[in-house]
Write an enzyme that holds these catalytic residues in place. Structure first.
Site, PDB file in Angstrom:
ATOM      1  CB  THR A  12     -29.427 -13.172  -6.434  1.00 31.51           C
ATOM      2  OG1 THR A  12     -28.169 -12.603  -6.038  1.00 31.51           O
ATOM      3  CG2 THR A  12     -30.458 -12.081  -6.635  1.00 31.51           C
ATOM      4  CD  GLU A  13     -27.986  -9.710  -2.483  1.00 28.60           C
ATOM      5  OE1 GLU A  13     -27.957  -9.655  -1.239  1.00 28.60           O
ATOM      6  OE2 GLU A  13     -26.994  -9.520  -3.193  1.00 28.60           O
ATOM      7  N   GLY A  15     -28.928 -15.209   1.192  1.00 26.98           N
ATOM      8  CA  GLY A  15     -28.044 -15.505   2.325  1.00 26.98           C
ATOM      9  C   GLY A  15     -27.216 -16.762   2.178  1.00 26.98           C
ATOM     10  CE  LYS A  16     -25.846 -18.123  -3.728  1.00 28.72           C
ATOM     11  NZ  LYS A  16     -26.723 -16.932  -3.894  1.00 28.72           N
ATOM     12  CB  THR A  17     -22.043 -15.661   1.727  1.00 26.68           C
ATOM     13  OG1 THR A  17     -21.896 -15.620   0.306  1.00 26.68           O
ATOM     14  CG2 THR A  17     -20.676 -15.559   2.379  1.00 26.68           C
ATOM     15  CE  LYS A  38     -19.838 -15.556  -3.958  1.00 33.26           C
ATOM     16  NZ  LYS A  38     -21.045 -16.399  -4.010  1.00 33.26           N
ATOM     17  CB  SER A  42     -20.145 -10.429 -10.154  1.00 32.36           C
ATOM     18  OG  SER A  42     -21.390 -10.859  -9.655  1.00 32.36           O
ATOM     19  CG  ASP A  55     -20.760 -12.671  -0.347  1.00 30.26           C
ATOM     20  OD1 ASP A  55     -20.939 -11.966   0.663  1.00 30.26           O
ATOM     21  OD2 ASP A  55     -21.579 -12.743  -1.272  1.00 30.26           O
ATOM     22  CD  GLU A 117     -21.706 -18.386  -1.233  1.00 32.30           C
ATOM     23  OE1 GLU A 117     -22.382 -17.416  -1.624  1.00 32.30           O
ATOM     24  OE2 GLU A 117     -20.818 -18.288  -0.374  1.00 32.30           O
ATOM     25  N   GLY A 120     -26.026 -16.532  -7.285  1.00 33.95           N
ATOM     26  CA  GLY A 120     -27.402 -16.393  -7.728  1.00 33.95           C
ATOM     27  C   GLY A 120     -28.202 -17.656  -7.448  1.00 33.95           C
TER      28      GLY A 120
END
Length: 229
Positions: A12-13, A15-17, A38, A42, A55, A117, A120
């Site tokens: 997670t975190e 930078g997928k978006t 997406k 959450s 996102d 997308e 996590g």
């Protein structure tokens, strides 16, 4: 011919978006139409229009097709916690088949490139015996891996690639994303190792950008291996 991919992250975190939006922008700069989904998010905020996720709104801005928010983010959950816990607290059941139906609707909407997308990492749970990784399996689409460039990224990337392969899916490409303002130790050596060991083309290396501007990031990507031939 429509090309569709599932965007997964090493964690997670990572930078997928940001990467997904940059890939959409890069494809659009090449004259292609784009769309994104997406399926579950959450960390949504209550608005006059209902729950909205930052996102998902970014993806909605980055793609060229005009789709209603509910198609871009069909499952919006308020707490910024693991989706299966947020869904349980909201009394909701996360159903992969229903998510796949929404994704297929977007995949048939006429875009040249569709990016779905994840949330996590690869094995994000949706329920007791359900994982988000089952969605790309049901859709039978290749995977793009976003590697957060930090200590431990080689292990995380290789384990994720192995899991994707075991699940019977192809790794279409990967993106190295530098998310921290603190320089990573030996970045070139880490990149070289990943290029040697990951069984897919490197689509680009995104430098740290405090503004997180996906349009600027698009200049660092080469989505050619993903695009219709």
């Amino acid at each position: 011919m429509v090309k569709s991919y599932f965007v997964a992250g090493t964690d997670t975190e990572v930078g997928k978006t940001h990467v997904t939006a940059a890939l959409l922008a890069s494809a659009a700069q090449r004259g292609l139409t784009t769309a994104a989904v997406k399926p579950v998010a959450s960390g949504c905020e209550e608005t006059a229009d209902g729950l909205r996720n930052a996102d998902a709104l970014l993806l909605q801005r980055a793609m060229t097709l005009e789709l209603p928010y509910q198609q871009v983010n069909p499952i919006a959950l308020e707490p910024a916690i693991a989706p299966h816990i947020a869904a349980m607290e909201a009394g909701r059941r996360l159903d992969v088949s229903r998510m796949a139906g929404v994704c297929r609707g977007v995949m048939s909407a006429g875009a040249d490139l569709v990016l779905i997308e994840g949330a996590g990492g690869w094995r994000t749970p949706l329920g007791p015996r359900t994982f988000l990784s089952q969605l790309p399996r049901e859709l039978d689409i290749p995977v793009i891996l976003v590697v957060g460039m930090q200590l431990g990224c080689i292990n995380h990337a290789l384990l994720t690639a192995e899991a994707v392969h075991r699940d019977g899916l192809a790794l279409a490409g990967w993106v190295a994303n530098f998310r921290s303002p603190v320089p990573m130790s030996r970045p070139d050596e880490n990149l070289a190792t990943l290029k040697t060991l990951l069984p897919a083309p490197l689509l680009g290396v995104l430098p740290f950008d405090p503004q997180a501007d996906y349009r600027s990031a698009a200049a660092h990507l080469d989505p050619t291996p993903l695009l219709p031939g």
